[in-house]
Design an enzyme around this catalytic site. Structure first.
Site, PDB file in Angstrom:
ATOM      1  N   GLU A 102      -0.261   7.696  -3.440  1.00 54.19           N
ATOM      2  CA  GLU A 102      -1.664   8.135  -3.491  1.00 54.19           C
ATOM      3  C   GLU A 102      -1.795   9.574  -3.975  1.00 54.19           C
ATOM      4  O   GLU A 102      -2.853   9.993  -4.425  1.00 54.19           O
ATOM      5  CB  GLU A 102      -2.312   8.016  -2.094  1.00 54.19           C
ATOM      6  CG  GLU A 102      -2.524   6.591  -1.621  1.00 54.19           C
ATOM      7  CD  GLU A 102      -1.285   6.009  -0.945  1.00 54.19           C
ATOM      8  OE1 GLU A 102      -0.244   6.701  -0.916  1.00 54.19           O
ATOM      9  OE2 GLU A 102      -1.354   4.871  -0.464  1.00 54.19           O
ATOM     10  N   ASP A 108      -4.528  14.599 -46.993  1.00 51.45           N
ATOM     11  CA  ASP A 108      -4.353  14.203 -48.389  1.00 51.45           C
ATOM     12  C   ASP A 108      -5.068  15.132 -49.355  1.00 51.45           C
ATOM     13  O   ASP A 108      -4.986  14.960 -50.546  1.00 51.45           O
ATOM     14  CB  ASP A 108      -4.846  12.766 -48.600  1.00 51.45           C
ATOM     15  CG  ASP A 108      -6.333  12.633 -48.364  1.00 51.45           C
ATOM     16  OD1 ASP A 108      -6.870  13.443 -47.599  1.00 51.45           O
ATOM     17  OD2 ASP A 108      -6.962  11.728 -48.937  1.00 51.45           O
ATOM     18  N   VAL A 112       0.838  -1.211   0.000  1.00 48.18           N
ATOM     19  CA  VAL A 112       0.000   0.000   0.000  1.00 48.18           C
ATOM     20  C   VAL A 112       0.865   1.250   0.000  1.00 48.18           C
ATOM     21  O   VAL A 112       0.598   2.213  -0.734  1.00 48.18           O
ATOM     22  CB  VAL A 112      -0.948  -0.002   1.223  1.00 48.18           C
ATOM     23  CG1 VAL A 112      -1.710   1.315   1.303  1.00 48.18           C
ATOM     24  CG2 VAL A 112      -1.906  -1.179   1.146  1.00 48.18           C
ATOM     25  N   ALA A 113       1.924   1.236   0.821  1.00 51.43           N
ATOM     26  CA  ALA A 113       2.781   2.421   0.950  1.00 51.43           C
ATOM     27  C   ALA A 113       3.574   2.699  -0.318  1.00 51.43           C
ATOM     28  O   ALA A 113       3.921   3.850  -0.607  1.00 51.43           O
ATOM     29  CB  ALA A 113       3.740   2.225   2.121  1.00 51.43           C
TER      30      ALA A 113
END
Length: 344
Positions: A289, A331, A284-285
């Site tokens: 975040e 084109d 998680v770390a």
């Protein structure tokens, strides 16, 4: 003799058409109202209309970072890191709400602009010329078009004078096309037809509307492309980075946990639970975040600056798309330019 006969036949055809136009007073208001109920408004419908729910779902859909943050939040609750979990939850809400507000406001602005810009056409109803909103035109209406006007529906040319049309919106060709009035009501070609979205460059004409709205050639093209939705370059890059970061975080956390187990002198159930909690906490770390917050803040700032220059951004990720462009290929002369020669 053959030349004289051809001229006579041409004169007879012109005479027949003129008599038909003279006798035609166009539709009555009553007939037009019935046809409007039958065919609907003469406008290009949005196949997938934006609703608040759809806009909200779009903030989560295809956004891998949101899924990672949800997983991180759940794991934080499991390991007892409530403060971290609530912080991640706040980040999720911020990312979704800021994106939703920006897109919802832009969508409302676009709808208001559409209501403000209501094109008007000159038609013949009840035998009289009158102005009518183009969205209220119906098949079999008699319409009068002049130089510089946008053609509001697919039409059949009854009479014309030096009529030249630009159909680049349909064909990509900026070359102007000369149109002719019909010789025979049953047999006609594209040279006798006008299509929605094209412009009258020169001349004038009286035409009969054949198709309106989504039944026009322009409407059929709109129907084909309306459901196509591509992943934006920025969203794709962010998702790729998030996947790499998640993989690296999980691998490093698992290796750290295994190293702790290998080097441990005594292995017990309590020790293994502590190692598992530490491994999850490291996973998680390892994920920043703050990345979604920085990203959404930067895009919101860009959208605000664009709004000051009167540019409406319906999705914030679009801001990056132009910056992603390195080469523009064309084109046909006039496809992305003005399509005209200018002397200075």
């Amino acid at each position: 003799k053959s030349i004289g006969l051809a001229k006579e036949l041409r004169l007879i055809n012109i005479f027949i058409i003129l008599i038909m136009m003279e006798n035609s007073k166009g539709l009555t208001e009553k007939e037009a109202k019935k046809k409007l109920e039958q065919y609907g408004l003469n406008e290009i419908n949005e196949i997938s209309q934006n609703t608040p729910i759809k806009i909200l779902i779009r903030q989560v859909k295809s956004n891998f970072i949101i899924y990672l943050l949800l997983a991180a939040m759940s794991l934080s609750f499991i390991v007892g890191k409530a403060v971290t979990a609530y912080t991640i939850l706040a980040v999720i809400f911020m990312v979704i709400i800021v994106g939703f507000i920006q897109e919802y406001r832009a969508d409302k602005s676009l709808k208001m602009l559409k209501k403000m810009i209501m094109p008007v056409s000159i038609i013949i109803r009840d035998g009289k010329e009158k102005e009518e909103f183009s969205r209220n035109l119906v098949p079999e209406d008699i319409i009068i078009l002049r130089s510089g006007e946008k053609i509001p529906a697919d039409c059949l040319i009854l009479e014309q004078k030096d009529l030249v049309v630009n159909e680049s919106i349909l064909t990509g060709e900026s070359k102007e096309i000369r149109k002719e009035s019909i010789k025979d009501l049953k047999n006609n070609s594209e040279s006798n037809q006008l299509f929605m979205g094209s412009f009258v460059v020169n001349g004038r004409c009286i035409a009969k509307i054949m198709n309106t709205g989504m039944n026009t050639r322009f409407g059929k093209i709109a129907r084909m492309i309306s459901t196509a939705e591509k992943e934006l370059p920025l969203q794709k890059k962010v998702n790729t980075i998030a996947k790499y970061m998640a993989c690296v975080a999980i691998i490093v956390s698992i290796l750290t946990g295994l190293l702790m187990v290998v080097r441990a002198e005594v292995i017990s159930s309590t020790f293994l639970i502590e190692v598992l909690i530490l491994t999850i906490a490291l996973s998680v770390a390892a994920f920043p975040e703050g990345l979604p917050v920085v990203l959404i803040t930067s895009l919101a700032s860009g959208a605000h600056k664009m709004a000051k220059k009167n540019a409406i951004i319906n999705r914030m990720s679009v801001i990056e798309t132009l910056g992603e462009t390195t080469v523009i290929c064309s084109d046909k002369t006039g496809t992305i330019t003005k399509g005209e020669m200018t002397v200075k």
